[in-house]
Write a protein that holds these residues in place. Structure first.
Motif, short mmCIF file in Angstrom:
data_model
loop_
_atom_site.label_atom_id
_atom_site.label_comp_id
_atom_site.label_asym_id
_atom_site.label_seq_id
_atom_site.Cartn_x
_atom_site.Cartn_y
_atom_site.Cartn_z
N ASN A 19 5.13 -11.02 -14.13
CA ASN A 19 6.28 -11.69 -13.55
C ASN A 19 7.32 -11.99 -14.61
OD1 ASN A 19 5.14 -11.71 -11.06
ND2 ASN A 19 4.62 -13.86 -11.04
N SER B 191 -5.18 -11.90 -13.84
CA SER B 191 -6.28 -10.96 -13.99
C SER B 191 -6.68 -10.87 -15.46
CB SER B 191 -5.83 -9.59 -13.47
OG SER B 191 -6.80 -8.62 -13.71
N ASN C 75 -2.64 -8.88 -15.69
CA ASN C 75 -1.55 -9.16 -14.74
C ASN C 75 -1.44 -10.65 -14.46
OD1 ASN C 75 -0.80 -6.37 -13.91
ND2 ASN C 75 -2.92 -6.34 -13.23
N TYR D 95 0.51 -12.86 -11.31
CA TYR D 95 1.33 -12.80 -10.10
C TYR D 95 1.48 -14.19 -9.50
CZ TYR D 95 0.34 -7.81 -10.31
OH TYR D 95 0.22 -6.51 -10.72
N PHE E 16 -4.01 -12.08 -3.95
CA PHE E 16 -3.85 -10.89 -4.79
C PHE E 16 -3.72 -9.67 -3.91
CE2 PHE E 16 -5.54 -7.30 -7.28
CZ PHE E 16 -4.69 -7.36 -8.38
N SER E 17 -2.82 -8.78 -4.27
CA SER E 17 -2.64 -7.54 -3.55
C SER E 17 -2.01 -6.54 -4.52
CB SER E 17 -1.72 -7.75 -2.35
OG SER E 17 -1.45 -6.53 -1.71
N ARG E 18 -2.39 -5.28 -4.40
CA ARG E 18 -1.77 -4.25 -5.23
C ARG E 18 -1.89 -2.91 -4.53
NH1 ARG E 18 -6.07 -2.45 -9.85
NH2 ARG E 18 -7.93 -2.81 -8.63
N PHE E 19 -1.01 -2.00 -4.89
CA PHE E 19 -1.08 -0.64 -4.39
C PHE E 19 -1.98 0.16 -5.31
CE2 PHE E 19 2.96 -2.24 -2.77
CZ PHE E 19 2.80 -1.95 -1.42
N LEU E 20 -2.73 1.09 -4.73
CA LEU E 20 -3.71 1.86 -5.49
C LEU E 20 -3.43 3.36 -5.38
CD1 LEU E 20 -6.89 0.04 -4.15
CD2 LEU E 20 -5.79 -0.34 -6.36
#
Length: 115
Positions: free
Chosen positions: A2, A16, A81, A83, A97-101
């Protein structure tokens, strides 16, 4: 990570942390030699959250002897990370928590470790 967020109130972040395992002071190469730990941190800014997470990460390093009498050590490597949690209230159903993989990352997460 961030950008800097500064205000007079506390903000919730997920941070993380990455750990690596050594056995007898040597890095190991099997699939179980790394750990990602995601912590919930209450802080005034993302920089403050990272500083807190680094202290916690170092405190959570552990050493022990395994069943083969080998010296095992989980070493804190660093913060991967940070966030900010965007939900106004922390509670059941709150996304922390969320992320694209990439496709291979998704498949890896669904593959159990072999014992």
């Amino acid at each position: 990570m961030n950008t800097k967020i500064v205000c007079n109130q506390h903000i919730w972040f997920t941070v993380s942390l990455i750990y690596e395992m050594d056995i007898n002071n040597q890095k190991i190469t099997n699939d179980g030699s790394w750990e990602e730990s995601i912590l919930l941190i209450d802080a005034l800014s993302s920089e403050d959250a990272i500083e807190k997470a680094i202290l916690l990460g170092k405190k959570k390093e552990i050493e022990y002897s395994n069943s083969y009498n080998e010296h095992c050590q989980w070493r804190f490597i660093g913060v991967a990370n940070c966030y900010q949690i965007l939900d106004e209230e922390i509670g059941e159903g709150c996304e922390v928590f969320s992320r694209f993989l990439r496709p291979e990352e998704g498949k890896s997460l669904l593959t159990p470790f072999e014992s």
